[in-house]
Motif scaffolding. Sequence first.
Motif, short mmCIF file in Angstrom:
data_model
loop_
_atom_site.label_atom_id
_atom_site.label_comp_id
_atom_site.label_asym_id
_atom_site.label_seq_id
_atom_site.Cartn_x
_atom_site.Cartn_y
_atom_site.Cartn_z
N SER A 153 -1.59 7.65 1.66
CA SER A 153 -1.42 6.94 0.39
C SER A 153 -2.65 7.10 -0.49
CB SER A 153 -1.18 5.44 0.66
OG SER A 153 -1.21 4.70 -0.54
N THR B 198 0.81 -1.22 0.00
CA THR B 198 0.00 0.00 0.00
C THR B 198 0.84 1.26 0.00
OG1 THR B 198 -1.72 -1.21 1.20
CG2 THR B 198 -1.87 1.20 1.20
N THR B 199 1.95 1.26 0.71
CA THR B 199 2.78 2.47 0.82
C THR B 199 3.85 2.56 -0.27
OG1 THR B 199 4.27 1.35 2.39
CG2 THR B 199 2.43 2.62 3.32
N THR C 127 -3.39 4.79 -2.66
CA THR C 127 -3.80 3.42 -2.99
C THR C 127 -5.08 3.05 -2.26
OG1 THR C 127 -1.52 2.70 -3.36
CG2 THR C 127 -3.13 0.99 -2.85
N GLY D 290 3.47 2.90 -3.46
CA GLY D 290 3.13 3.80 -4.56
C GLY D 290 3.06 3.10 -5.91
N ASP E 225 1.82 6.58 6.94
CA ASP E 225 2.11 6.54 5.51
C ASP E 225 0.91 5.99 4.73
OD1 ASP E 225 4.65 7.59 5.80
OD2 ASP E 225 5.59 5.62 6.03
#
Length: 302
Positions: free
Chosen positions: A177, A143-144, A179, A146, A173
């Motif tokens: 995000s 997820t973090t 995401t 990118g 983070d």
Amino acid sequence: LTLKSASDSERVFEGRSDAYINLLEPISDGKDEKTSVSTSPILASLLTLTPPPVRSLVANISSNSDLEYIPMRDLFTDPSVSFAYERGWRQGFAAAGFPGADKEFDLAKEYFAPVIDKKRSSGENNVVVDMSCATGLFTRRFTTSGEYDRVIACDYSDSMLTEARRRIRADSDIASSNTQLDLVRCDVAKIPFMSDSIDAFHAGAAMHCWPEIEESLKEIHRVLVPGGRYFASTFLGTYFQNVANLEKTSNGGSDVEPSMQAFQYFPTVEGLRDLLLNAGFDDDKVDVEVIGAACVIIRCEK
């Protein structure tokens, strides 16, 4: 939120976007099915420590005569295991040769890169599934990073998903995000996703805990898009030899019924390759690598 099955209007599921969506147990389906021991955390803890011959007996004399107990699956429904998972449990896998979460994530991201880049170049969003996500050890990294537009983290265990959500909430983070992240409770042998819909599929240290291993791998192949990729890590059976021997001794010298084994004991690389080929993957698109004493890294493309 409430979801209704597209194929069966009587099957209704519910969940919370700030917790997880339960696609394992419908709140209404008009059917009577066995109840998993995961609904009783105390019993799950007890059965974890019970010798093989007694496991079925303990489950059967419970207050629910339809209770189903499968050790390799239900061990991880115990809240104490969820609590311990990132507090020493997962780190202990280094003894088998596991490279550590950061390195393992880098290997997965590198393998997924071509299919993700292809989706990005065509202007389409990409989707990665983190199956048997446990406490979200890799979910958070996906997820973090990118790299991914949507991450779907799945697990059978309510307690694992609860701990995963707690850790996700604590990660600043992830909060920043872009995401999309969803947590889903489901069974890997009955993945509730459309065919040809997932670009990348990850399962870290998980396959040895899947009771229906053949069906699970077929499901993974089904949901991957053509050209989609599967990356997994698991143990060779030699790592669990002492456990297997103890089970056999406790069972009077007889082999334990597969459903009562602590884990899947994959004896050889060739045996793992055969499982993947039988699931539908082509021979030239399957790579099974052993690192260290008993860590297996699997890479497959549909």
